[in-house]
Design an enzyme around this catalytic site. Structure first.
Site, mmCIF file in Angstrom:
data_model
loop_
_atom_site.group_PDB
_atom_site.id
_atom_site.type_symbol
_atom_site.label_atom_id
_atom_site.label_comp_id
_atom_site.label_asym_id
_atom_site.label_seq_id
_atom_site.Cartn_x
_atom_site.Cartn_y
_atom_site.Cartn_z
ATOM 1 N N TYR A 38 0.811 -1.202 0.000
ATOM 2 C CA TYR A 38 0.000 0.000 0.000
ATOM 3 C C TYR A 38 0.859 1.273 0.000
ATOM 4 C CZ TYR A 38 -4.215 2.711 0.899
ATOM 5 O OH TYR A 38 -5.252 3.599 0.816
ATOM 6 N N GLU B 292 2.158 6.491 -6.967
ATOM 7 C CA GLU B 292 1.098 7.360 -7.478
ATOM 8 C C GLU B 292 1.436 8.826 -7.263
ATOM 9 O OE1 GLU B 292 -2.686 6.075 -5.799
ATOM 10 O OE2 GLU B 292 -2.114 3.984 -6.103
#
Lengths: 308, 247
Positions: free
Chosen positions: B169, B176
């Site tokens: 994660y 991102e």
């Protein structure tokens, strides 16, 4: 007279919170809530949800103890609804915001547009008209809150005020920014478009007000009675023939009028979001009416005649 | 006159929402079959992407610019995940529509509105970072759903799903964010997806500012989701431990 005993348990933990003896059989839930507050002052009546079943629905303040399906020792389950705030307070706050915020943009106070525009005035007449309409709309809402509406509920959860104010104030600022911008472009079809939009707006404002008055007259002061609304002598209320919540219908109409007047996309988006929310509310209200009244007029739809 | 009748527990309260207890029905046989097929196809799709990355790496000899080798399957299968919103909407999957929509849309946003739209970032290593994180996560997630639907979930898959996220994660989020950051100057330069005043709809949108706000939104959102998963991990894995101990 045989007295009742009432024990109040926590709905989640089943802890015994309170035991009331010598309760009158004709005591209302409201009175029981008041008695409960005495032993637990942090849980004022508006925060209390009392029910017969821990997972069931809340009892109403008007419900009378001896009419409930309980023995002479009644067990009620308590759930804390969280901090509450009055509907009137929420409405006044959420409507006063847009009124003032729009004016800040209209008068072009510093730090919004460039310094050379501070306190200048738009040269387009529609911008002045829009300010009058927008202000009128929210002043009307404030006055209706104080003098017209008769609320079913006294309070709502406190967090709603933050949610609601963000919505109203945020959109007001967004719309006002563009309408009062020095680079604002007036409507493509000029005065014709503005005139038509103004007629729609005023018509719907009058309509919305008429419905609010009609609804108020259905309910005596201080009561929470619910009746089927019917058309009155006022032609604006004839929309009740086709729709359960014509106040919402007229409200959407007002904002469409304002969107046409200003030819501003953010206004159209605000109208759309408002329409979606009001449709959800209207469908809920329509369902409640159908459930509560056997003889509810079948021709009516929730918000848009024949369609929605 | 509205009579409340004998029982007080009548109708839904306005300020508090409807409180009827809802009995959750699982998906029927047809829906289950469909979902198994869907999850198998998605597992296969992301495996294709995984294999594609490895092959491209071995062929090129470096881990730079591997995006192009898996661009098409990535777009296809990540966009396909939009169906999951419908699954929730139709009730064949018991998740929240809003939550699922949010998660899928953020992936689709990164795939199309950032990586695809700003060609200059496609060479960035940050793209590889999130693609790898997504690939491993999705292979595990979709096989988890497949096995769950068939009522035969190997502990390994359950463990992987609730453990690997701890690394994957933050890895994905870093990839991102770095990618969005890299895209900024090109968005500014090209005025991408932006509209300025004056125009006849009296509206403006600055995609550059929007991307910055998106990056800022990671700050409150990421910790919440991460700690939610950690909490779920504790619940799910300790529950299994208890079961195993009692055997």
């Amino acid at each position: 007279m045989k007295h009742y005993e009432v024990e109040i348990l926590d709905a989640k933990t089943r802890d015994k919170l309170c035991f009331l003896d010598k309760v009158e059989p004709n005591a209302t839930i409201a009175e029981i809530k008041n008695l409960f507050t005495k032993s637990h002052p942090q849980w004022y009546p508006a925060r209390q949800s009392l029910r017969l079943d821990p997972k069931g629905k809340s009892l109403k303040d008007e419900d009378v103890l001896q009419n409930l399906p309980v023995g002479t020792t009644a067990t009620l389950y308590f759930r804390d609804l969280g901090a509450q705030i009055s509907w009137v307070t929420v409405f006044l706050t959420e409507y006063a915001g847009p009124l003032l915020i729009y004016l800040l943009f209209y008068f072009r106070v510093p730090f919004i547009y460039g310094p050379k525009y501070d306190f200048t005035s738009s040269k387009h007449s529609v911008v002045h008209l829009a300010c009058i309409c927008h202000s009128f709309h929210y002043i009307k809402r404030l006055l209706e809150t104080i003098f017209v509406h008769r609320f079913s509920h006294g309070t709502m959860p406190l967090r709603n005020i933050f949610k609601n104010c963000t919505y109203y104030w945020g959109f007001a600022a967004w719309m006002a920014y563009y309408i009062n911008h020095p680079l604002y472009t007036p409507p493509t079809y000029g005065d014709e478009q503005v005139k038509l939009a103004l007629i729609i707006f005023l018509f719907c404002q009058l309509g919305n007000f008429s419905i609010h008055i009609a609804l108020r007259n259905l309910r005596p002061a201080g009561s929470k009675t619910r009746k089927i609304p019917y058309p009155t002598k006022n032609p604006f209320t004839w929309l009740f023939l086709l729709v359960s919540c014509p106040n919402y219908t007229y409200e959407v109409g007002s904002w469409i009028g304002f969107a046409i007047m200003t030819q501003c996309l953010p206004v159209a988006l605000f109208s759309l979001v408002g329409f979606i929310q009001m449709t959800i509310w209207a469908k809920g209200k329509h369902r409640s009416y159908l459930k509560e009244f056997r003889d509810y007029p079948p021709l009516r739809s929730p918000i848009i005649p024949f369609l929605l | 006159m509205a009579a409340s009748g004998s029982g007080g527990a009548g109708r839904a309260d306005n300020g508090y929402g409807s409180q009827q207890p809802r009995r959750r029905k699982g998906p029927g046989a047809l829906a289950t079959t469909y979902l198994v097929i869907y999850n198998v196809v998605m597992t296969a799709g992301w495996l294709v992407i995984a294999v594609g990355i490895v092959r491209a790496y071995l062929t090129k000899g470096s881990y730079h610019s591997l995006y192009y080798s898996i661009e098409k399957p990535l777009k296809f299968f990540q966009t396909g995940a939009l169906l999951e919103i419908l699954h929730c909407a139709f009730g064949i999957v018991p998740s929240s529509v809003v939550l699922t929509a949010f998660q899928v849309m953020s992936r689709v946003f990164l795939t199309w509105a950032v990586t695809h739209s700003v060609k200059e970032v496609q060479n960035e290593d940050s793209v590889l970072l999130f693609v790898i994180a997504w690939t491993i996560t999705e292979i595990i997630r979709y096989s988890f759903y497949t096995f769950s639907l068939l009522n035969h979930l190997p502990y390994l898959i359950k463990w992987a799903r609730y453990t690997l996220f701890i690394v994957l994660y933050p890895m994905g989020v870093s990839g991102e964010l770095l990618t969005i950051y890299a895209a900024l100057p090109f968005v500014r330069q090209a005025g991408l997806y932006s509209i300025s005043l004056p125009n006849k709809y009296n509206f403006s949108f600055d995609y550059y500012t929007f991307l910055i706000l998106v990056m800022i939104s990671y700050i409150p959102i990421f910790p919440q989701l991460y700690f939610h998963m950690l909490h779920q991990r504790r619940k799910v894995l300790s529950h299994t431990e208890e079961h195993k101990k009692s055997e």
